[in-house]
Scaffold this active site. Sequence first.
Site, PDB file in Angstrom:
ATOM      1  N   LYS A 134      16.488  60.590 -67.765  1.00 53.63           N
ATOM      2  CA  LYS A 134      15.941  59.364 -67.956  1.00 53.63           C
ATOM      3  C   LYS A 134      14.312  59.320 -68.276  1.00 53.63           C
ATOM      4  O   LYS A 134      13.324  59.385 -67.320  1.00 53.63           O
ATOM      5  CB  LYS A 134      16.176  58.669 -66.673  1.00 53.63           C
ATOM      6  CG  LYS A 134      17.670  58.326 -66.213  1.00 53.63           C
ATOM      7  CD  LYS A 134      17.693  57.542 -65.139  1.00 53.63           C
ATOM      8  CE  LYS A 134      18.925  57.620 -64.489  1.00 53.63           C
ATOM      9  NZ  LYS A 134      19.153  56.953 -63.184  1.00 53.63           N
ATOM     10  N   VAL A 189      24.001  55.923 -63.822  1.00 53.76           N
ATOM     11  CA  VAL A 189      25.216  56.316 -64.191  1.00 53.76           C
ATOM     12  C   VAL A 189      26.036  57.125 -63.355  1.00 53.76           C
ATOM     13  O   VAL A 189      25.457  57.798 -62.481  1.00 53.76           O
ATOM     14  CB  VAL A 189      24.999  57.016 -65.721  1.00 53.76           C
ATOM     15  CG1 VAL A 189      24.628  55.978 -66.648  1.00 53.76           C
ATOM     16  CG2 VAL A 189      24.130  58.022 -65.455  1.00 53.76           C
ATOM     17  N   ARG A 197      32.834  60.794 -59.114  1.00 52.06           N
ATOM     18  CA  ARG A 197      32.725  61.912 -59.695  1.00 52.06           C
ATOM     19  C   ARG A 197      33.518  62.356 -60.685  1.00 52.06           C
ATOM     20  O   ARG A 197      33.237  62.995 -61.803  1.00 52.06           O
ATOM     21  CB  ARG A 197      32.521  63.027 -58.733  1.00 52.06           C
ATOM     22  CG  ARG A 197      31.001  63.051 -57.769  1.00 52.06           C
ATOM     23  CD  ARG A 197      30.799  64.404 -57.035  1.00 52.06           C
ATOM     24  NE  ARG A 197      30.020  64.194 -55.966  1.00 52.06           N
ATOM     25  CZ  ARG A 197      28.688  64.201 -55.854  1.00 52.06           C
ATOM     26  NH1 ARG A 197      27.962  64.197 -56.970  1.00 52.06           N
ATOM     27  NH2 ARG A 197      28.021  64.118 -54.941  1.00 52.06           N
ATOM     28  N   ASP A 208      22.135  67.964 -63.163  1.00 52.27           N
ATOM     29  CA  ASP A 208      23.038  66.917 -63.843  1.00 52.27           C
ATOM     30  C   ASP A 208      21.978  66.038 -64.540  1.00 52.27           C
ATOM     31  O   ASP A 208      22.090  65.722 -65.642  1.00 52.27           O
ATOM     32  CB  ASP A 208      23.958  66.248 -62.816  1.00 52.27           C
ATOM     33  CG  ASP A 208      22.978  65.633 -61.682  1.00 52.27           C
ATOM     34  OD1 ASP A 208      21.774  65.822 -61.354  1.00 52.27           O
ATOM     35  OD2 ASP A 208      23.833  65.108 -60.821  1.00 52.27           O
ATOM     36  N   ASP A 257      27.454  60.790 -59.128  1.00 52.05           N
ATOM     37  CA  ASP A 257      28.182  60.028 -58.125  1.00 52.05           C
ATOM     38  C   ASP A 257      27.294  58.848 -57.823  1.00 52.05           C
ATOM     39  O   ASP A 257      26.084  58.708 -58.039  1.00 52.05           O
ATOM     40  CB  ASP A 257      28.295  60.636 -56.707  1.00 52.05           C
ATOM     41  CG  ASP A 257      27.049  60.961 -56.012  1.00 52.05           C
ATOM     42  OD1 ASP A 257      26.133  61.805 -56.688  1.00 52.05           O
ATOM     43  OD2 ASP A 257      26.729  60.753 -54.846  1.00 52.05           O
ATOM     44  N   LYS A 266      25.926  68.511 -56.077  1.00 55.03           N
ATOM     45  CA  LYS A 266      27.440  68.810 -56.598  1.00 55.03           C
ATOM     46  C   LYS A 266      27.311  68.243 -58.050  1.00 55.03           C
ATOM     47  O   LYS A 266      28.383  68.372 -58.656  1.00 55.03           O
ATOM     48  CB  LYS A 266      28.393  67.839 -55.763  1.00 55.03           C
ATOM     49  CG  LYS A 266      28.364  68.188 -54.407  1.00 55.03           C
ATOM     50  CD  LYS A 266      29.495  67.193 -53.300  1.00 55.03           C
ATOM     51  CE  LYS A 266      28.969  67.400 -52.057  1.00 55.03           C
ATOM     52  NZ  LYS A 266      29.298  66.087 -51.214  1.00 55.03           N
ATOM     53  N   GLY A 267      26.423  67.452 -58.284  1.00 53.47           N
ATOM     54  CA  GLY A 267      26.337  66.595 -59.652  1.00 53.47           C
ATOM     55  C   GLY A 267      26.433  67.280 -60.684  1.00 53.47           C
ATOM     56  O   GLY A 267      27.410  66.956 -61.686  1.00 53.47           O
TER      57      GLY A 267
HETATM   58  P1  IMP Z   1      15.003  62.869 -59.159  1.00 52.22           P
HETATM   59  O1  IMP Z   1      14.587  63.658 -58.190  1.00 52.22           O
HETATM   60  O2  IMP Z   1      14.499  61.432 -59.261  1.00 52.22           O
HETATM   61  O3  IMP Z   1      15.090  63.245 -60.663  1.00 52.22           O
HETATM   62  O4  IMP Z   1      16.695  62.667 -59.073  1.00 52.22           O
HETATM   63  C1  IMP Z   1      17.662  63.572 -59.417  1.00 52.22           C
HETATM   64  C2  IMP Z   1      18.856  63.536 -58.999  1.00 52.22           C
HETATM   65  O5  IMP Z   1      19.227  61.950 -58.319  1.00 52.22           O
HETATM   66  C3  IMP Z   1      20.037  64.212 -59.583  1.00 52.22           C
HETATM   67  O6  IMP Z   1      20.258  65.480 -59.510  1.00 52.22           O
HETATM   68  C4  IMP Z   1      20.990  63.316 -59.334  1.00 52.22           C
HETATM   69  O7  IMP Z   1      21.845  63.757 -58.186  1.00 52.22           O
HETATM   70  C5  IMP Z   1      20.366  62.135 -58.592  1.00 52.22           C
HETATM   71  N1  IMP Z   1      20.413  60.809 -59.726  1.00 52.22           N
HETATM   72  C6  IMP Z   1      19.350  60.319 -60.340  1.00 52.22           C
HETATM   73  N2  IMP Z   1      19.805  59.512 -61.299  1.00 52.22           N
HETATM   74  C7  IMP Z   1      20.923  59.323 -60.947  1.00 52.22           C
HETATM   75  C8  IMP Z   1      22.083  58.417 -61.724  1.00 52.22           C
HETATM   76  O8  IMP Z   1      21.801  57.562 -62.428  1.00 52.22           O
HETATM   77  N3  IMP Z   1      23.346  58.468 -61.234  1.00 52.22           N
HETATM   78  C9  IMP Z   1      23.811  59.455 -60.266  1.00 52.22           C
HETATM   79  N4  IMP Z   1      22.839  60.401 -59.615  1.00 52.22           N
HETATM   80  C10 IMP Z   1      21.769  60.262 -60.351  1.00 52.22           C
HETATM   81 MG    MG Z   2      23.799  63.140 -56.837  1.00 52.82          MG
END
Ligand code: IMP
Ligand code: MG
Length: 183
Positions: free
Chosen positions: A135, A157, A169, A104, A163, A47-48
């Site tokens: 990041k 964040v 959100r 997101d 979220d 949903k992000g």
């Molecule tokens: P990754 O697989 O570690 O790159 O994480 C990506 C997913 O984690 C994103 O689609 C977000 O839904 C969630 N996510 C990562 N960092 C944050 C944050 O700082 N705030 C909120 N959601 C996050």
């Molecule tokens: Mg998320």
Amino acid sequence: MRITTEQNDISSVLFSEEQIEERVNQLAKQLTADYEGKDPLMICVLKGASFFYADLCRSMKCRLFMDFIAVSSYGMNARSTGVVRIIKDLDKNITDRHVVIVEDIIDSGLTLKYLKELLSARKPASIKTICLLDKITQHKCEIKPDYCGFSMPDHFVVGYGLDYSDYYRNLPYIGILKPETYQ
Ligand code: IMP
Ligand code: MG
């Protein structure tokens, strides 16, 4: 600015409504130029990415199509587990389509890498990725989005679709969540 109790959990605003709007419009302009005549299939990662996706697509001036996918990578925690599960798949076949995955935020990069590989196997004409936030110091795999809104340091964040445990959100800006809120 709206005052909500949720704002007490935010230590600072990382990107304001105005900054987000300006950057999203720039990205939309770039995508419009790159995808003119290609009828891209814009894929929202729920949903992000929902607010980012809506604003981006609304601001793009070329013909485009919309579809949605939902994945889970976090459970109720603030840290990536590396486990990605499809909760809702796309409605449409993407074979021979020009696909743009709209995400997101990239943290470890595992979610986007997995999604890109999954959708690539369905033989789209092309596949690109766009994320609002990256990041860049946190990647745990080889991943580089084709389009990116903002690079950011390692903070957790929320807001503008992002979220923590499904809260925050609807904040109109992107804010840094106070660590004591989730530690
Ligand atoms: P990754 O697989 O570690 O790159 O994480 C990506 C997913 O984690 C994103 O689609 C977000 O839904 C969630 N996510 C990562 N960092 C944050 C944050 O700082 N705030 C909120 N959601 C996050
Ligand atoms: Mg998320």
